[in-house]
Motif scaffolding. Structure first.
Motif, PDB file in Angstrom:
ATOM      1  N   SER A   4       0.824  -1.201   0.000  1.00 41.78           N
ATOM      2  CA  SER A   4       0.000   0.000   0.000  1.00 41.78           C
ATOM      3  C   SER A   4       0.867   1.263   0.000  1.00 41.78           C
ATOM      4  O   SER A   4       1.826   1.387   0.768  1.00 41.78           O
ATOM      5  N   GLU A   5       0.506   2.200  -0.864  1.00 41.98           N
ATOM      6  CA  GLU A   5       1.227   3.470  -0.903  1.00 41.98           C
ATOM      7  C   GLU A   5       1.076   4.226   0.420  1.00 41.98           C
ATOM      8  O   GLU A   5       1.975   4.966   0.828  1.00 41.98           O
ATOM      9  N   TRP A   6      -0.039   4.017   1.111  1.00 41.87           N
ATOM     10  CA  TRP A   6      -0.330   4.781   2.329  1.00 41.87           C
ATOM     11  C   TRP A   6       0.481   4.312   3.533  1.00 41.87           C
ATOM     12  O   TRP A   6       0.449   4.934   4.606  1.00 41.87           O
ATOM     13  N   LEU A   7       1.271   3.250   3.380  1.00 43.56           N
ATOM     14  CA  LEU A   7       2.161   2.840   4.463  1.00 43.56           C
ATOM     15  C   LEU A   7       3.160   3.934   4.814  1.00 43.56           C
ATOM     16  O   LEU A   7       3.726   3.940   5.897  1.00 43.56           O
ATOM     17  N   ILE A   8       3.356   4.870   3.902  1.00 51.88           N
ATOM     18  CA  ILE A   8       4.292   5.967   4.132  1.00 51.88           C
ATOM     19  C   ILE A   8       3.736   6.991   5.107  1.00 51.88           C
ATOM     20  O   ILE A   8       4.451   7.875   5.572  1.00 51.88           O
ATOM     21  N   SER A   9       2.444   6.894   5.445  1.00 52.47           N
ATOM     22  CA  SER A   9       1.756   7.920   6.244  1.00 52.47           C
ATOM     23  C   SER A   9       1.257   7.368   7.568  1.00 52.47           C
ATOM     24  O   SER A   9       0.854   6.205   7.672  1.00 52.47           O
ATOM     25  N   SER A  10       1.239   8.257   8.573  1.00 53.36           N
ATOM     26  CA  SER A  10       0.635   7.908   9.866  1.00 53.36           C
ATOM     27  C   SER A  10      -0.747   8.545  10.024  1.00 53.36           C
ATOM     28  O   SER A  10      -1.384   8.384  11.059  1.00 53.36           O
TER      29      SER A  10
END
Length: 596
Positions: free
Chosen positions: A329-335
């Motif tokens: 998932s690309e959103w793993l980069i975000s908290s």
């Protein structure tokens, strides 16, 4: 001997250029230089191309004084369209901020002889529009200078009601040792600003700031919009890597971020509205690499809190601690919560093409900074540390446990510049004036895109530069981290190298007849009178400029002559092409008339 050749070349070239055709209209919509990408890349800067008849003034910086005649400040403070070029290298110790308050300016650091220009003691402040700054070091530091709490490296913006900062392009800069921020933008009137291929490093963390530990990387202030940051390196900055405030809109693409500090994710890409302004933040975050260093906690790179519900972040092809490979998932980069903040498509125009993370890492370490082909010691050290996973945050330039190695020595060298004739014209009709093309060629040399006679070698990434997802950092290459591994091919300019051996007399006479008649390689019969002969003599002069001892004074003079002759030869070829194009248009016109 070289000086005599230079005078000889100048005499016949002036005569040949006098027969030039009428210049084509200059296009004000081309990028500020070929390949420029980002918001504001269409600025005309100091070229004078915004005028119906392009016109600019060239200021030669001939000393390292803080102010006065021949100083950089004299050029900056002028109110006409202007280009600042340098006949001197070394450190300019500023006693007050260097503030650009009048529009239409180019500061061409690439024109300085090696090792380039270093600004210390104060900030470079941009408070106007249509500005291009290239190939400079800006390192305020903790020595003598302006007030510590406002000693940024570079600031774009103004609260003045009579000025606005926009169409600002900042390319190949090395910014470090700021006490507040290394770089920042502010005020709602500030828009269309690009930071390109720059190094933002080593903000001084526990230094002179009255608030205590404070040094930060980059702040994008409230309501500053259409900001591009691409192909740049952020290293050893404790906080704000980078910080986005309410109402900001930014394109953050193909950057490398290394060794942040702090104890939370807010020290990385922080898009928060801590002051309850209530305006959305828009972010494109694509192709970036976050690599932990000795001071870096484990956190997701994208952080946000108290966000307005309309805020959006488009994330793609980023890697970092919580997404170590470019998969999943690309959103793993975000908290942050995925809903509503993740955008399925970019919320603002992407201004540069994205790379894969591994390509970003290699490209940035090879190409970012003030003079990639002529690396200064500070940039070389930082790049080596990023490649090898070493280095620390810095608290001072020298005199503390976490120091930056002391103030760098920048030799004060001189090199006379010969500005091209008719430099406001555009004879080949490509949209750039002769002066701009001269500056482009000098930028290519310090960037390593072309090797100049006696000039710096092309930049290459350190052998240690592997993507941070690698299991362990490999060993560094001995010596300078930008040691070239291969020489790039020089672009062809339509001429062959002169053979050392002499041919038969008959062949030599035939060649002379060809050139007198206008024939031969790159010199058609339709060429303007005298131009082919001038081009031939130019090649003869170049062949006689011999350099036997690379360290001798005559050798240095010879390299200057060769550089000047190459520029003038290019002007002659433009003249010949323009005449060919004109004759071809006339021929087609006559052909159409004969058919009717």
């Amino acid at each position: 001997m070289a000086v005599g050749f230079s005078r000889f070349a100048a005499t016949f070239l002036i005569a040949a250029l006098a027969v030039s055709a009428t210049s084509a209209p200059v296009n004000a919509q081309v990028p500020v230089f070929p390949g420029a990408e980002g918001y504001g890349s269409d600025t005309v800067a100091g070229s004078g191309r915004h005028l119906s008849t392009p016109r600019t003034t060239v200021y030669k910086v001939v000393n390292l004084n803080n102010s006065g005649s021949g100083s950089l400040r004299e050029c900056v403070d002028a109110v006409v369209p202007r280009v600042c070029v340098f006949e001197v290298s070394g450190q300019i110790k500023l006693t007050q901020d260097l503030s650009i308050r009048s529009p239409y300016i180019t500061i061409a650091g690439q024109t300085a002889p090696s090792p380039g220009i270093l600004l210390t003691g104060a900030s470079l402040r941009i408070e106007s529009h249509n500005v291009l700054v290239q190939h400079m070091e800006v390192r305020p530091g903790d020595g003598a200078g302006t007030k510590a709490e406002s000693r940024d490296g570079l600031t774009v913006g103004t609260s003045s009601s009579s000025r606005r900062a926009y169409k600002v392009f900042l390319d190949h800069l090395s910014i470090s040792w700021g006490i507040d921020e290394n770089a920042s933008t502010y005020h709602s009137s500030t828009h269309e600003v690009t930071f390109s291929k720059s190094i933002v490093s080593e903000s001084l963390h526990d230094s002179l700031h009255p608030e205590g530990p404070h040094g930060s990387g980059m702040l994008i202030g409230d309501f500053t919009t259409r900001i591009s940051v691409h192909n740049s390196l952020f290293a050893h900055n404790n906080d704000r890597n980078i910080r986005l405030k309410a109402g900001a809109t930014i394109d953050f693409i193909n950057n490398v971020i290394y060794n942040w500090g702090g104890t939370s994710g807010s020290n990385l890409m922080n898009m928060s509205d801590d002051t309850n302004v209530g305006a959305p933040i828009l972010l494109n975050m694509v192709g970036n690499v976050y690599k932990r260093g000795p001071n870096s906690p484990f956190h997701a790179p994208l952080y946000g809190r108290n966000l307005e519900s309309g805020s959006r972040a488009y994330v793609s092809n980023n890697i970092g601690p919580t997404r170590p490979t470019n998969s999943g998932s690309e959103w793993l980069i975000s908290s942050m919560p995925q809903s509503p903040y993740q955008a399925s498509s970019p919320p603002l125009n992407m201004t540069t093409a994205a790379r894969s993370p591994s390509d970003t890492f290699q490209f940035v370490l090879a190409n970012a900074g003030s003079r990639p082909a002529d690396r200064n010691d500070v940039d070389a050290r930082v790049i080596s540390e990023v490649a090898n996973g070493t280095g620390t945050l810095k608290d001072c330039v020298s005199g503390c446990s976490r120091h930056a190695g002391g103030w760098p020595a920048r030799a004060q060298n001189y090199r006379a510049l010969s500005v091209p004739d008719n430099f406001n014209s555009d004879p080949d009709g490509n949209g750039y004036t002769i002066l701009e093309e001269w500056l482009h060629s000098m930028a290519a040399e310090v960037e390593g895109r072309r090797a100049a006679p006696g000039g710096p070698t092309p930049a290459q990434p350190p052998d240690a530069t592997k993507p941070p997802s690698s299991p362990k950092p490999p060993a560094a290459t001995p010596g300078s981290p930008n040691t070239p591994t291969a020489q790039p091919n020089k672009p062809s300019d339509g001429k062959k190298k002169k053979q050392k051996g002499k041919g038969k007399k008959s062949k030599k006479k035939n060649k002379q007849k060809q050139h007198r008649a206008g024939g031969g390689k790159g010199c058609p019969a339709s060429a303007p009178s005298g131009s082919c002969a001038a081009l031939k003599r130019l090649e003869l002069v170049k062949s006689r400029v011999v350099c036997r001892d690379d360290k001798s004074r005559s050798c240095k003079k010879a390299r200057r002559v060769l550089a000047s002759l190459n520029i003038r030869g290019k002007a002659l070829r433009r003249l010949i092409r323009a005449r060919e194009n004109k004759l071809e248009r006339l021929r087609l016109k006559r052909q159409r008339k004969s058919k009717t």
